[in-house]
Design an enzyme around this catalytic site. Structure first.
Site, PDB file in Angstrom:
ATOM      1  N   SER A 131       0.748  -1.287  -0.095  1.00  0.00           N
ATOM      2  CA  SER A 131       0.009   0.193  -0.008  1.00  0.00           C
ATOM      3  C   SER A 131       0.823   1.334  -0.048  1.00  0.00           C
ATOM      4  CB  SER A 131      -0.854   0.051   1.345  1.00  0.00           C
ATOM      5  OG  SER A 131      -1.431   1.398   1.400  1.00  0.00           O
ATOM      6  N   TYR A 141      -1.102  -0.028  10.125  1.00  0.00           N
ATOM      7  CA  TYR A 141      -1.349  -0.336   8.762  1.00  0.00           C
ATOM      8  C   TYR A 141      -0.325  -0.130   7.931  1.00  0.00           C
ATOM      9  CZ  TYR A 141      -3.330  -0.731   4.214  1.00  0.00           C
ATOM     10  OH  TYR A 141      -3.719  -1.280   2.753  1.00  0.00           O
TER      11      TYR A 141
HETATM   12  N1  NAP Z   1      -8.743  -0.163  -1.968  1.00  0.00           N
HETATM   13  C1  NAP Z   1      -7.587   0.587  -1.789  1.00  0.00           C
HETATM   14  O1  NAP Z   1      -7.630   1.787  -1.929  1.00  0.00           O
HETATM   15  C2  NAP Z   1      -6.267  -0.086  -1.338  1.00  0.00           C
HETATM   16  C3  NAP Z   1      -5.157   0.588  -1.475  1.00  0.00           C
HETATM   17  C4  NAP Z   1      -3.783   0.226  -1.253  1.00  0.00           C
HETATM   18  C5  NAP Z   1      -3.647  -1.173  -0.692  1.00  0.00           C
HETATM   19  N2  NAP Z   1      -4.790  -1.894  -0.821  1.00  0.00           N
HETATM   20  C6  NAP Z   1      -4.670  -3.185  -0.326  1.00  0.00           C
HETATM   21  O2  NAP Z   1      -5.257  -4.200  -1.200  1.00  0.00           O
HETATM   22  C7  NAP Z   1      -5.737  -5.376  -0.826  1.00  0.00           C
HETATM   23  C8  NAP Z   1      -7.000  -5.658  -1.096  1.00  0.00           C
HETATM   24  O3  NAP Z   1      -8.031  -4.851  -0.655  1.00  0.00           O
HETATM   25  P1  NAP Z   1      -9.300  -4.407  -1.508  1.00  0.00           P
HETATM   26  O4  NAP Z   1      -9.148  -2.794  -1.546  1.00  0.00           O
HETATM   27  O5  NAP Z   1      -9.632  -5.113  -2.767  1.00  0.00           O
HETATM   28  O6  NAP Z   1     -10.501  -4.346  -0.274  1.00  0.00           O
HETATM   29  P2  NAP Z   1     -11.769  -5.335  -0.144  1.00  0.00           P
HETATM   30  O7  NAP Z   1     -12.523  -4.785  -1.427  1.00  0.00           O
HETATM   31  O8  NAP Z   1     -12.263  -5.027   1.277  1.00  0.00           O
HETATM   32  O9  NAP Z   1     -11.373  -6.829  -0.787  1.00  0.00           O
HETATM   33  C9  NAP Z   1     -10.739  -7.426   0.400  1.00  0.00           C
HETATM   34  C10 NAP Z   1     -10.656  -8.894   0.157  1.00  0.00           C
HETATM   35  O10 NAP Z   1      -9.731 -10.088   0.782  1.00  0.00           O
HETATM   36  C11 NAP Z   1     -10.577 -10.733   1.905  1.00  0.00           C
HETATM   37  N3  NAP Z   1      -9.900 -10.860   3.024  1.00  0.00           N
HETATM   38  C12 NAP Z   1      -9.656  -9.872   3.961  1.00  0.00           C
HETATM   39  N4  NAP Z   1      -8.844 -10.453   5.079  1.00  0.00           N
HETATM   40  C13 NAP Z   1      -8.796 -11.656   4.700  1.00  0.00           C
HETATM   41  C14 NAP Z   1      -8.177 -13.008   5.506  1.00  0.00           C
HETATM   42  N5  NAP Z   1      -7.599 -12.900   6.577  1.00  0.00           N
HETATM   43  N6  NAP Z   1      -8.055 -14.102   4.809  1.00  0.00           N
HETATM   44  C15 NAP Z   1      -8.702 -14.297   3.465  1.00  0.00           C
HETATM   45  N7  NAP Z   1      -9.251 -13.272   2.859  1.00  0.00           N
HETATM   46  C16 NAP Z   1      -9.325 -12.108   3.349  1.00  0.00           C
HETATM   47  C17 NAP Z   1     -11.896 -10.203   1.818  1.00  0.00           C
HETATM   48  O11 NAP Z   1     -13.012 -11.205   1.819  1.00  0.00           O
HETATM   49  P3  NAP Z   1     -13.471 -11.441   3.464  1.00  0.00           P
HETATM   50  O12 NAP Z   1     -13.619 -10.367   4.105  1.00  0.00           O
HETATM   51  O13 NAP Z   1     -14.805 -11.959   3.210  1.00  0.00           O
HETATM   52  O14 NAP Z   1     -12.535 -12.414   3.964  1.00  0.00           O
HETATM   53  C18 NAP Z   1     -11.979  -9.533   0.460  1.00  0.00           C
HETATM   54  O15 NAP Z   1     -12.288 -10.676  -0.506  1.00  0.00           O
HETATM   55  C19 NAP Z   1      -5.622  -5.254   0.670  1.00  0.00           C
HETATM   56  O16 NAP Z   1      -4.278  -6.034   1.231  1.00  0.00           O
HETATM   57  C20 NAP Z   1      -5.523  -3.930   1.002  1.00  0.00           C
HETATM   58  O17 NAP Z   1      -4.736  -3.551   2.123  1.00  0.00           O
HETATM   59  C21 NAP Z   1      -6.348  -1.333  -1.027  1.00  0.00           C
END
Ligand code: NAP
Length: 237
Positions: A131, A141
């Protein structure tokens, strides 16, 4: 050759887009998430195999790893902002927040990558989603995502002689995810977009295409890196 691909945290958001990209390429894709109904639904819609697995649970991760004799691509997307239960004291709250963020964003990828690395095939790749928070966000985080980059750089040195690459993709603000859990305001979103050079939010597909590239023949000499995908909101030189 049909590639075997595992993407953690792929029921929605970035992970789901990564899964769709590899499915479109004809890969045999397995996705994970913690909630059975979401895993089942997403797997069916994507044309992937769904496995319920909490990436912070070593037994669940071990059982997941035992499904694979060989793996070409591992993408660790599971993660997000930790939401611990309220604690009795301020210090206990701090500890709970740090444990939740380190568990969800660092140890999740450490466990999954450690369990799967023996079966990563020559020519394969391991990717973890970091991130921009590692550069910008001072709290637990950001620290967890920064540690992920450090660990993946060391992993690259370990896997490189076997012909396996290891990189972190570090996204800026990505719209159309549940990452912000409904807390994103219009003003905050506008400010995040204003920080970019291309004046737009990132999309899950931006990250999916980067992961797909890192798994391609053209990226075989890219390893041990953090690849920033943020429209210029954070620049490197
Ligand atoms: N969106 C942003 O702006 C952004 C920016 C920088 C980095 N990120 C990173 O990108 C990654 C994906 O996030 P996203 O933005 O796509 O968020 P999201 O829409 O909330 O998706 C997160 C996914 O991960 C799953 N998950 C969470 N914790 C888990 C665990 N312990 N074991 C297995 N599955 C798990 C969730 O499903 P369940 O909750 O049902 O398990 C969901 O499928 C994360 O690592 C986040 O930190 C996001």
């Amino acid at each position: 050759m049909t590639r075997t691909v595992l993407i953690t945290g792929a029921t929605r958001g970035i992970g789901r887009a990564v899964a769709a990209r590899f499915v479109a390429d004809g890969a045999r894709v397995t996705i994970t998430g913690r909630r059975a109904e979401l895993v089942e639904g997403a797997a069916k819609e994507l044309g992937a195999t769904g496995v319920v697995c909490d990436a912070t649970d070593p037994r669940a991760v071990q059982a997941l790893a035992e499904r694979f004799d060989t793996l070409d691509v591992l993408v660790n997307c599971a993660g997000g902002l930790g939401n611990p239960e309220p604690a009795a004291t301020e210090l206990e709250s701090v500890l709970a927040q740090w444990r939740a963020d380190l568990n969800g964003n660092l140890l999740s990828a450490v466990l999954t990558t450690t369990a799967l690395k023996p079966v990563l095939a020559p020519g394969g790749t391991a990717v973890a989603v970091g991130s921009i928070g590692a550069e910008r966000r001072g709290g637990s985080y950001g620290a967890a995502k920064a540690a992920l980059g450090a660990w993946y750089a060391a992993l690259s040195a370990e896997l490189g002689p076997r012909g396996v690459t290891a990189n972190v993709i570090s996204p800026g603000y990505i719209a159309d995810t549940d990452f912000f859990q409904g807390a994103m305001t219009d003003a905050r979103e506008a400010a995040l977009i204003a920080e970019t050079h291309d004046k737009r939010a990132g999309t899950p597909d931006d990250i999916a295409e980067t992961a797909f590239f890192l798994a391609s023949v053209g990226a075989r000499h890219i390893t041990g890196q953090t690849i920033h995908v943020n429209g210029g909101a954070f620049t490197t030189r």
